[in-house]
Every structure is written in structure tokens, then in C-alpha cells.
Write an enzyme that holds these catalytic residues in place. Sequence first.
Site, PDB file in Angstrom:
ATOM      1  N   ASN A 133      -0.843  55.322 -64.300  1.00 47.52           N
ATOM      2  CA  ASN A 133      -0.943  55.280 -62.848  1.00 47.52           C
ATOM      3  C   ASN A 133      -1.193  56.676 -62.333  1.00 47.52           C
ATOM      4  O   ASN A 133      -0.844  57.665 -62.986  1.00 47.52           O
ATOM      5  CB  ASN A 133       0.353  54.725 -62.238  1.00 47.52           C
ATOM      6  N   HIS A 142      -0.531  59.089 -58.890  1.00 45.43           N
ATOM      7  CA  HIS A 142       0.279  59.142 -57.676  1.00 45.43           C
ATOM      8  C   HIS A 142      -0.073  60.420 -56.920  1.00 45.43           C
ATOM      9  O   HIS A 142      -0.140  61.497 -57.538  1.00 45.43           O
ATOM     10  CB  HIS A 142       1.773  59.114 -58.039  1.00 45.43           C
ATOM     11  N   ASP A 192       6.896  54.794 -60.106  1.00 45.31           N
ATOM     12  CA  ASP A 192       6.518  56.225 -60.110  1.00 45.31           C
ATOM     13  C   ASP A 192       7.489  57.068 -60.937  1.00 45.31           C
ATOM     14  O   ASP A 192       7.883  58.164 -60.539  1.00 45.31           O
ATOM     15  CB  ASP A 192       6.476  56.753 -58.661  1.00 45.31           C
ATOM     16  N   GLU A 198      -7.287  64.127 -57.878  1.00 44.73           N
ATOM     17  CA  GLU A 198      -7.087  62.857 -58.597  1.00 44.73           C
ATOM     18  C   GLU A 198      -8.349  62.506 -59.395  1.00 44.73           C
ATOM     19  O   GLU A 198      -8.293  62.118 -60.568  1.00 44.73           O
ATOM     20  CB  GLU A 198      -6.791  61.734 -57.617  1.00 44.73           C
TER      21      GLU A 198
END
Length: 219
Positions: free
Chosen positions: A110, A112, A148, A177
Amino acid sequence: MTTPLSLGVLISGGGTNLQAIIDAIERGDLPARIRIVVSNRRDAYGLVRAARHGLSTGVIAHTDFASREEFDRHLVTLLHEHGVELVILAGFMRLLSARFIRAFPHRILNIHPALLPAFPGLHAQRQALERGVRISGATVHLVDEEMDHGPIIMQAAVPVYPDDTEDSLSARILAQEHRIYPAAIKLFAEGRVGVRGNSVLIRDEHHRPQTGFQSPAAV
Ligand code: GRF
């Protein structure tokens, strides 16, 4: 020549991180193949991006399922049917059940928009502005059963300015990102990632610059 790593990308919205991964693959910078892009929302623009690049897509609307477990069971089946080896959450706005995570142990990533463990959860950029931090950034991490929380693979930092808005800070972080997500996935594709406890070990991590940066830069 290593066999390209098979990716399944889960989205819910615009898909700019998906686009960055597609672009890295097409540039030859990422030895991977996107086997399927799945969205939990039919209107996700990321589905348009995927179709434009000839990728298989699927929509699993969580509203079509009686429970989170049922939704996850269907999603796991779909990903396994497409031979997915690494699951990439890219703006995916659903919490995954323990069952899903057990189906892909240490194989769910993932991204974040904050330097975890700072500012977990929603509106991380707004949390950073409200806290008055001078440096924030983005984190690519393995997904575990807490939100997270999993082992951190890669992070990038950006300065935060007093006149930043949620939009200006989000744009600055998003640019990072798009840089670090493909780079982190590449480490997996090259088989260089190991996990020990809550730490990620990168094989042959030789390049170790010592420079830091401060914000504010010049006072
Ligand atoms: C990004 O800020 C990402 O960090 C968060 O969702 C936002 C949108 O991502 N998880 P994308 O443009 O849909 O890839």
C-alpha cells in the site's frame, strides 16, 4: 531474464499511482506485468486508464456483497484466477479482512501520503498541516491486519510550507508517490525484499547517501 512479476492492482479512484506503475513497466523500468486492475467503484477513472493500456479490469462493488468477508472471498478468487503474485493497493479505499491478508502473506503493498507511523488513516495531508509539521511525505508499506501499520519498504520526504493547502501538499506528495511506488515494486520483482519482524531488509542495499534535508531550508 527474470519472469515478470504478476501484479494485481486494486483501485477506487483516479488511479494516478496505477498510471505511474503502467508507465514504469512500459518504459522497461519495472520487470512486472499487470494481470488485472480491480476497482470497488464502477466510476473509478483508473479503470479508464487500465482499458487505455489494454489491461484486464474488473469491478467488484462492495455493495453487491452481504459482508466484507464475502467481498474479500470473491476478490481473492479473482486475483488467484489471474495468477497475481503481488497485490498493489493504489488509492484503494477499503479495509481488507484478515482472510484476504492471509491469502497473500507479505504480498500486499500500500502507499500512504504521509511518513508513517505519522498521520495514519484518512486525510493524512490535512493531519500534517493541522499538526504544523515542516516535513511530510509518502510511505510504501506491506499491509498487515492493522490499518497503515505493516513493515515499511520505502519512504520519500517533502517540505511542508506554512501557506500550503491540502491540495498543494497533496500534489507535492503525490509526485513522490509516483516515484517510489514503482521503485518499491521493482525491489519485489528483483527478489530483493525480506521481512524480519516489523523490518524490511533489502538485499544489496549498497547506495547509502548520508545527506538529509531541512525545512525551512534557509532561515
Ligand atoms: C494517493 O494520495 C494515495 O496515497 C492514496 O490515494 C490517493 C489517490 O491515489 N492512497 P491515486 O491517484 O488514485 O493513485
